[in-house]
Design a protein around this motif. Structure first.
Motif, PDB file in Angstrom:
ATOM      1  N   LEU A 147     -10.596   1.183   3.263  1.00 28.86           N
ATOM      2  CA  LEU A 147      -9.832   0.144   3.931  1.00 28.86           C
ATOM      3  C   LEU A 147     -10.405  -0.100   5.321  1.00 28.86           C
ATOM      4  CD1 LEU A 147      -6.090   0.741   3.061  1.00 28.86           C
ATOM      5  CD2 LEU A 147      -7.775  -0.661   1.912  1.00 28.86           C
ATOM      6  N   SER A 205      -3.019  -0.562  -3.608  1.00 23.18           N
ATOM      7  CA  SER A 205      -3.775   0.566  -3.077  1.00 23.18           C
ATOM      8  C   SER A 205      -2.904   1.804  -3.025  1.00 23.18           C
ATOM      9  CB  SER A 205      -4.308   0.261  -1.672  1.00 23.18           C
ATOM     10  OG  SER A 205      -5.271  -0.763  -1.706  1.00 23.18           O
ATOM     11  N   TYR A 244      -8.199   6.457  -0.042  1.00 20.02           N
ATOM     12  CA  TYR A 244      -7.563   5.409  -0.831  1.00 20.02           C
ATOM     13  C   TYR A 244      -8.292   5.151  -2.141  1.00 20.02           C
ATOM     14  CZ  TYR A 244      -4.808   4.019   3.268  1.00 20.02           C
ATOM     15  OH  TYR A 244      -3.933   3.991   4.323  1.00 20.02           O
ATOM     16  N   GLN A 289     -11.632   3.319  -2.543  1.00 27.82           N
ATOM     17  CA  GLN A 289     -11.555   2.159  -1.658  1.00 27.82           C
ATOM     18  C   GLN A 289     -11.707   2.601  -0.218  1.00 27.82           C
ATOM     19  OE1 GLN A 289      -7.692   0.332  -1.540  1.00 27.82           O
ATOM     20  NE2 GLN A 289      -8.407  -1.560  -0.629  1.00 27.82           N
ATOM     21  N   ARG A 308      -7.964   1.904  -5.313  1.00 22.19           N
ATOM     22  CA  ARG A 308      -7.446   0.561  -5.517  1.00 22.19           C
ATOM     23  C   ARG A 308      -7.402   0.228  -7.000  1.00 22.19           C
ATOM     24  NH1 ARG A 308      -9.358  -4.848  -5.701  1.00 22.19           N
ATOM     25  NH2 ARG A 308      -8.044  -6.307  -4.527  1.00 22.19           N
ATOM     26  N   VAL A 356       0.864  -1.180   0.000  1.00 17.71           N
ATOM     27  CA  VAL A 356       0.000   0.000   0.000  1.00 17.71           C
ATOM     28  C   VAL A 356       0.901   1.230   0.000  1.00 17.71           C
ATOM     29  CG1 VAL A 356      -1.746   1.296   1.271  1.00 17.71           C
ATOM     30  CG2 VAL A 356      -1.814  -1.209   1.268  1.00 17.71           C
TER      31      VAL A 356
END
Length: 326
Positions: A224, A242, A233, A222, A235, A185
């Motif tokens: 998380l 990510s 984020y 995204q 993805r 990430v």
């Protein structure tokens, strides 16, 4: 289940714990090269003292703890401290922030101690640029540490890249490729004006840059799970990579702040961008019982500031980032 709530109605369930203010690097946005103003070791809380303080927070509703510094892997016995925290009923997530220079030999012991996740600082994939930023030729050590952490089974591993205009901002796409190749990430971070070094670092508007990269690379928004913190984020659907941005300057996230910080001497810092604090370590060493410590924590949280003033008053915080805890 106990819940800690600050004076603005925010649930505080995340504690960052600095186990040392020392570091083996001198990143340009964090510590001056010749800095000598470190806390005296006699004032460092011992591991049992720190565990006792952390235990009060966990008993009162903290569910996530991160060990930080300085560089936490410099502190002798840090794995023993991690194991004692991991055993606390109610603690759901234990993580470590590290520059990874010592991680190649400590990844397995940290994993065995019960550490769930790692955040690793990596500002450049170019040896000379990394040396300019950190003050040391350390890229090889960091990459070895990342590989060791992956082999030890840490998932996810988050890379933190502090993006500085004209220094390493041209490397963002290379870093994205690196994260994609290694299943990591990547989090891009705007430098904060904490101390003179922080004020001298020129950042980029990562709110706009993150959105542009997401569009260009076909990344999807995204959410998380545990430990995501203030980052937003995206993805990549095929690789699973990510990308996150942390934007304290261009788009602050103070309304959702859920954290406070303990310095190595037990000082409770309520906000990175304000001076409000509570000397919990001093109270502990003066003989405070658990009830008195709990009362001091609640009194401190009642005056946790609503937000930082990095844009309005960038000169306000004179302490350096390593003195507060990352």
């Amino acid at each position: 289940m106990p819940t800690l709530i600050d004076g603005h109605g925010r649930v505080i369930d995340y504690l960052r714990v600095s186990v040392t203010d020392r570091c083996d690097l001198r990143c340009t946005y964090c510590l001056p090269k010749a800095f000598k103003g470190f806390e005296e070791p006699a004032n460092w809380l011992t591991h049992p003292e720190m565990a006792r303080l952390v235990g009060r927070f966990v008993a009162m509703g903290v569910r996530k703890v991160r060990l930080t510094g300085g560089e936490p892997l410099l502190r002798r016995g840090v794995c023993d401290l991690a194991a004692s925290l991991r055993a606390m009923p109610g603690l759901q997530d234990l993580s470590v922030s590290t520059n990874a220079t010592r991680l190649s030999s400590m990844a397995v012991p940290l994993r065995q101690a019960g550490v769930d996740r790692l955040n690793i600082s990596l500002d450049s994939l170019d040896e000379s640029c990394m040396a300019r930023i950190t003050g040391r030729d350390c890229l090889g050590e960091v990459l070895e540490g990342i590989a060791a952490a992956s082999a030890a089974g840490f998932r996810p591993i988050k890379l933190n890249m502090v993006v500085q205009a004209g220094v390493n901002d041209h490397e963002i796409e290379a870093m994205v490729t690196f994260a994609r190749q290694h299943g990591l990430v990547l989090r891009l971070i705007e430098p904060m004006p904490v101390g003179a070094t922080g004020r001298s670092a020129e950042g980029r508007d990562l709110t706009a840059l993150g959105e542009m990269l997401a569009r260009r690379m076909g990344l999807l928004p995204q959410v998380l799970g545990q430990g995501a913190g203030p980052a937003r984020y995206w993805r990549e659907p095929h690789s699973g990579m990510s990308l996150g941005v942390i934007t304290p300057m261009s788009q602050h996230f103070c309304e959702a702040c859920n954290r406070v910080r303990l310095g190595v001497d037990g000082t409770l810092y309520l906000c990175l961008g304000q001076n409000d604090q509570m000397p919990l370590g001093r109270l502990l060493r003066a003989g405070a019982d658990d009830g008195e410590l709990d009362a001091a924590i609640l009194a401190a949280l009642a005056r946790k500031p609503l937000r930082h003033e990095f844009n309005e008053r960038p000169e306000k915080i004179v302490r350096f980032m390593a003195q507060t805890g990352g």
